[in-house]
Design an enzyme around this catalytic site. Structure first.
Site, PDB file in Angstrom:
ATOM      1  N   ARG A  23       4.512   5.052   4.861  1.00  0.00           N
ATOM      2  CA  ARG A  23       5.491   5.281   3.786  1.00  0.00           C
ATOM      3  C   ARG A  23       4.750   5.709   2.525  1.00  0.00           C
ATOM      4  NH1 ARG A  23       8.174   0.238   1.952  1.00  0.00           N
ATOM      5  NH2 ARG A  23       6.799   0.529   0.186  1.00  0.00           N
TER       6      ARG A  23
ATOM      7  N   GLU B  89       1.564   5.223  -4.062  1.00  0.00           N
ATOM      8  CA  GLU B  89       0.553   4.926  -3.042  1.00  0.00           C
ATOM      9  C   GLU B  89       1.051   5.389  -1.687  1.00  0.00           C
ATOM     10  OE1 GLU B  89      -0.221   0.980  -1.741  1.00  0.00           O
ATOM     11  OE2 GLU B  89       1.830   0.313  -2.001  1.00  0.00           O
TER      12      GLU B  89
ATOM     13  N   ASN C 252       1.201   4.089   2.110  1.00  0.00           N
ATOM     14  CA  ASN C 252       1.072   2.844   2.872  1.00  0.00           C
ATOM     15  C   ASN C 252       0.879   3.134   4.351  1.00  0.00           C
ATOM     16  OD1 ASN C 252       2.020   0.728   0.738  1.00  0.00           O
ATOM     17  ND2 ASN C 252       3.550   2.365   0.644  1.00  0.00           N
TER      18      ASN C 252
ATOM     19  N   SER D  49       7.823  -1.613   4.954  1.00  0.00           N
ATOM     20  CA  SER D  49       9.098  -2.316   5.113  1.00  0.00           C
ATOM     21  C   SER D  49      10.281  -1.472   4.647  1.00  0.00           C
ATOM     22  CB  SER D  49       9.060  -3.639   4.359  1.00  0.00           C
ATOM     23  OG  SER D  49       8.702  -3.411   3.038  1.00  0.00           O
TER      24      SER D  49
ATOM     25  N   LYS E 288      -6.618   1.704  -1.542  1.00  0.00           N
ATOM     26  CA  LYS E 288      -6.404   2.431  -2.792  1.00  0.00           C
ATOM     27  C   LYS E 288      -7.637   3.247  -3.192  1.00  0.00           C
ATOM     28  CE  LYS E 288      -2.511  -0.311  -4.113  1.00  0.00           C
ATOM     29  NZ  LYS E 288      -2.239  -1.109  -2.903  1.00  0.00           N
TER      30      LYS E 288
ATOM     31  N   LYS F 201      -6.017  -1.349 -10.151  1.00  0.00           N
ATOM     32  CA  LYS F 201      -5.608  -1.834  -8.828  1.00  0.00           C
ATOM     33  C   LYS F 201      -6.794  -2.300  -7.973  1.00  0.00           C
ATOM     34  CE  LYS F 201      -1.564   1.178  -8.441  1.00  0.00           C
ATOM     35  NZ  LYS F 201      -0.781   2.021  -7.521  1.00  0.00           N
TER      36      LYS F 201
ATOM     37  N   GLU G  97      -2.554  -5.163  -0.728  1.00  0.00           N
ATOM     38  CA  GLU G  97      -1.217  -4.657  -0.439  1.00  0.00           C
ATOM     39  C   GLU G  97      -0.210  -5.775  -0.645  1.00  0.00           C
ATOM     40  OE1 GLU G  97      -0.617  -1.537   0.316  1.00  0.00           O
ATOM     41  OE2 GLU G  97      -2.747  -1.104   0.309  1.00  0.00           O
ATOM     42  N   GLY G  98       1.055  -5.385  -0.778  1.00  0.00           N
ATOM     43  CA  GLY G  98       2.118  -6.382  -0.707  1.00  0.00           C
ATOM     44  C   GLY G  98       2.653  -6.866  -2.040  1.00  0.00           C
TER      45      GLY G  98
ATOM     46  N   ARG H  23      13.929   1.807  -3.912  1.00  0.00           N
ATOM     47  CA  ARG H  23      13.886   0.437  -4.429  1.00  0.00           C
ATOM     48  C   ARG H  23      13.977   0.505  -5.944  1.00  0.00           C
ATOM     49  NH1 ARG H  23       8.324  -1.599  -2.540  1.00  0.00           N
ATOM     50  NH2 ARG H  23       7.995   0.619  -2.765  1.00  0.00           N
TER      51      ARG H  23
HETATM   52  P1  ADP Z   1       1.083  -2.703  -3.517  1.00  0.00           P
HETATM   53  O1  ADP Z   1       0.146  -2.248  -2.477  1.00  0.00           O
HETATM   54  O2  ADP Z   1       0.866  -4.100  -3.955  1.00  0.00           O
HETATM   55  O3  ADP Z   1       2.507  -2.392  -3.160  1.00  0.00           O
HETATM   56  P2  ADP Z   1       1.339  -0.543  -5.449  1.00  0.00           P
HETATM   57  O4  ADP Z   1       0.272   0.413  -5.746  1.00  0.00           O
HETATM   58  O5  ADP Z   1       2.484  -0.029  -4.652  1.00  0.00           O
HETATM   59  O6  ADP Z   1       0.693  -1.841  -4.805  1.00  0.00           O
HETATM   60  O7  ADP Z   1       1.887  -1.111  -6.810  1.00  0.00           O
HETATM   61  C1  ADP Z   1       2.902  -2.093  -6.860  1.00  0.00           C
HETATM   62  C2  ADP Z   1       3.992  -1.665  -7.826  1.00  0.00           C
HETATM   63  O8  ADP Z   1       3.463  -1.444  -9.126  1.00  0.00           O
HETATM   64  C3  ADP Z   1       4.667  -0.360  -7.461  1.00  0.00           C
HETATM   65  O9  ADP Z   1       5.705  -0.577  -6.540  1.00  0.00           O
HETATM   66  C4  ADP Z   1       5.150   0.148  -8.802  1.00  0.00           C
HETATM   67  O10 ADP Z   1       6.370  -0.479  -9.157  1.00  0.00           O
HETATM   68  C5  ADP Z   1       4.079  -0.329  -9.753  1.00  0.00           C
HETATM   69  N1  ADP Z   1       3.069   0.733  -9.961  1.00  0.00           N
HETATM   70  C6  ADP Z   1       1.967   0.936  -9.225  1.00  0.00           C
HETATM   71  N2  ADP Z   1       1.276   2.007  -9.662  1.00  0.00           N
HETATM   72  C7  ADP Z   1       1.956   2.503 -10.695  1.00  0.00           C
HETATM   73  C8  ADP Z   1       1.754   3.613 -11.595  1.00  0.00           C
HETATM   74  N3  ADP Z   1       0.700   4.410 -11.502  1.00  0.00           N
HETATM   75  N4  ADP Z   1       2.677   3.825 -12.550  1.00  0.00           N
HETATM   76  C9  ADP Z   1       3.747   3.006 -12.676  1.00  0.00           C
HETATM   77  N5  ADP Z   1       3.990   1.940 -11.879  1.00  0.00           N
HETATM   78  C10 ADP Z   1       3.110   1.685 -10.896  1.00  0.00           C
HETATM   79 MG    MG Z   2       3.397  -0.602  -2.940  1.00  0.00          MG
END
Ligand code: ADP
Ligand code: MG
Length: 514
Positions: A144, A168, A170, A175, A344, A404, A408-409, A490
């Site tokens: 995803r 990102e 995945n 999910s 990442k 970051k 994950e998660g 979402r």
């Molecule tokens: P995880 O692997 O924990 O899901 P993500 O990279 O998806 O990590 O980040 C979690 C959440 O943080 C995302 O669903 C988003 O809401 C927010 N987020 C992550 N990166 C960004 C970004 N570059 N700009 C704005 N919001 C972000």
């Molecule tokens: Mg995420």
């Protein structure tokens, strides 16, 4: 002479921008009675159709509907179409990254020093598996790719309200493929039922509310992997082993795929926790086939809806189980290496045209540019020139970034003003375990979120996830099947940084295309 002209042109630019930008119609404003009626219908539909999730502090007999918006959320049609259009190329990119182990290996080896507990353990597991012998080169990716519309990239010239930018990619345990179509169907039902209008009329046109095919498409992916296994291993029938977490709240999302898999493909699935696998399965020493101890059935696909967080490996036995399974004939969804390709750090390294071009040599400049157009700036925090620049940026303009780790998660990132004190609390050499990412600034929308019976009314921001299904050979890079597999929206309060639905920050939503 120059000055008046300049002033006019500035005013007309602003006007032109307003005219050219497409604006969504406002969401319905319902009177109190009409809203209560809507909520009543929403909860009956959601419970009646399995748009459900175990509540927080759940007891197993007590289920409720998943947190959801009352209305679909506006999303620019062109950007939605673009997100779907680039998915197959992203799937292919990751297949090639996994194939190129001489490229990926050193990155993971390096990263392992800084994230010993998880990335390091996964990498060790892969290396041990390689030493023992990986006998199934074909692996299944149910991926995803997540995006937000970035208002900073809005352009007055081509009428773009903002472009999608990738959050990102995945590669493990993605999910909501099972719930997403239900949210779109729920919103469509409420529209058709007249619940979005004070006089019971339609508020949205039919083509403004698309359906997601994610349940069927992801189930197709599992079925294709099972069929491939059956034909190459000369097996008549086999089962899918779904590896699940303890106390999983998002069970019905997973079950939707399993129900569809059995109904349309006649493939059974069995759910086991990591800790129960060794006692419930046998691995044949010679053939490396996995069988269920209870029934003797052969396992063709191991589908992880777990194994993405350190808590999924709370004891050494779980790591041993992951390794034992990795060296079996069963097709892994995903393999350890495919899971690692989604870290990442890899996303950061892949965030330039030159980087992706080496993996997609047959794509033309236009195709590569389209992929790159979804990237924001991502930086390493190491001693390279770029890394040095990033360290400076993190301290000078932290409000523009998110930091970051390789996790994950949800709930692991460090945002804006928290970045500086966080980095200061670490040894500088350990910063290399993190990446620095430009913050995307999505537009805020008006909507209402209903969660466990309570309605919340706050500005929300939304994240589009596009699913992809990829069956491929990790050694040769040969792709057996590559598909875009529906989508998910979402949403979360614009005041919160993170958006995990099960984690309690957000909700599932669907798109109103404008
Ligand atoms: P995880 O692997 O924990 O899901 P993500 O990279 O998806 O990590 O980040 C979690 C959440 O943080 C995302 O669903 C988003 O809401 C927010 N987020 C992550 N990166 C960004 C970004 N570059 N700009 C704005 N919001 C972000
Ligand atoms: Mg995420």
């Amino acid at each position: 002479m120059m000055f008046p002209f300049r002033r006019i042109s500035k005013v007309s630019l602003v006007l032109a921008r307003k005219l050219l930008m497409t604006t969504p119609k406002p969401l319905p404003t319902l009177n109190e009675d009409r809203q209560s009626e809507l909520v009543n219908n929403l909860s009956h539909w959601a419970l009646g159709n399995g748009l459900t999730m175990y509540p927080t502090n759940f007891e197993l007999h007590n289920t409720g509907y998943a947190p959801v918006t009352l209305f679909p959320t506006p999303f620019p049609r062109k950007q939605f179409e673009k997100a779907l259009a680039v998915q197959e190329d992203f799937n292919e990119l990751y297949a090639q990254v996994v194939k190129n182990q001489e490229w990926l290996g050193p990155i993971l080896e390096d990263l392992s020093q800084f994230d010993k507990d998880f990335t390091g353990k996964l990498w060790e597991t892969y290396k041990e598996a390689k030493t023992i012998g990986i006998v199934q080169p074909v692996s299944l990716g149910l991926f995803r790719s997540d995006y937000m519309v970035d208002t900073l990239s809005a352009s007055s010239f081509d009428g773009v309200n903002g472009k999608i930018k990738q959050i990102e990619f995945n590669t493990v345990s993605v999910s909501f493929g099972g719930l997403s179509p239900k949210v779109a169907q729920l919103h469509r039902y409420l529209n058709e039922n007249g619940n979005y209008h004070n006089e019971g009329k339609l508020h949205f046109e039919d083509d403004e509310l698309p359906n997601s095919e994610s349940t069927a498409s992801l189930a197709n992916g599992l079925a294709k992997a099972a069929a491939y296994y059956n034909s190459t291993e000369s097996t008549d029938s086999s089962v899918v082993l779904v590896v699940v977490q303890d106390n999983e709240r998002n069970v019905f999302d997973q079950r939707a795929l399993e129900f569809d898999l059995l109904k349309r493909h006649k493939v059974r699935s069995i759910r086991l926790r990591m800790e129960d696998i060794s006692a419930s399965t046998d691995i044949d020493e010679k053939t490396k086939r996995v069988r269920l101890r209870a029934t003797g059935e052969e396992v063709s696909v191991i589908y992880y809806r777990s194994a993405y967080a350190p808590s999924d490996f709370s004891n050494l036995q779980n790591w041993q189980t992951r390794l034992d399974l990795e060296v079996t004939k069963a097709i892994k969804c995903p393999s350890v290496l495919t899971q690692l390709s989604g870290c990442k750090k890899v996303q950061q390294i892949l965030s330039t045209k030159e980087a992706i071009q080496q993996f997609l040599p047959t794509k033309n400049d236009q195709e590569l540019s389209t992929l790159c157009d979804t990237f924001v700036k991502l930086y390493p925090l190491d001693n390279s020139e770029l890394g040095k620049r990033a360290k400076k940026l993190a301290f000078e303009k932290p409000e523009q970034f998110v930091l970051k780790p390789q996790r994950e998660g949800g709930g692991n990132n460090i945002y804006k003003e928290n970045i500086v004190p966080f980095l200061q609390s670490l040894d500088e050499k350990d910063w290399q375990g993190y990446i620095l990412m430009e913050l995307i600034r999505p537009p805020a929308s008006k909507n209402k979120i209903i969660r466990e019976g309570r309605i919340y009314e706050e500005d929300i921001i939304s994240e589009l996830g596009v699913f992809g299904t990829l069956l491929f050979n990790e050694d040769s890079g040969k792709i057996l099947s590559n598909e875009v597999s529906g989508w998910l929206l979402r949403s979360k309060f614009s005041s919160s940084n993170e958006g995990g639905v099960a984690a309690g920050f957000g909700c599932v939503d669907s798109v109103y295309l404008f």
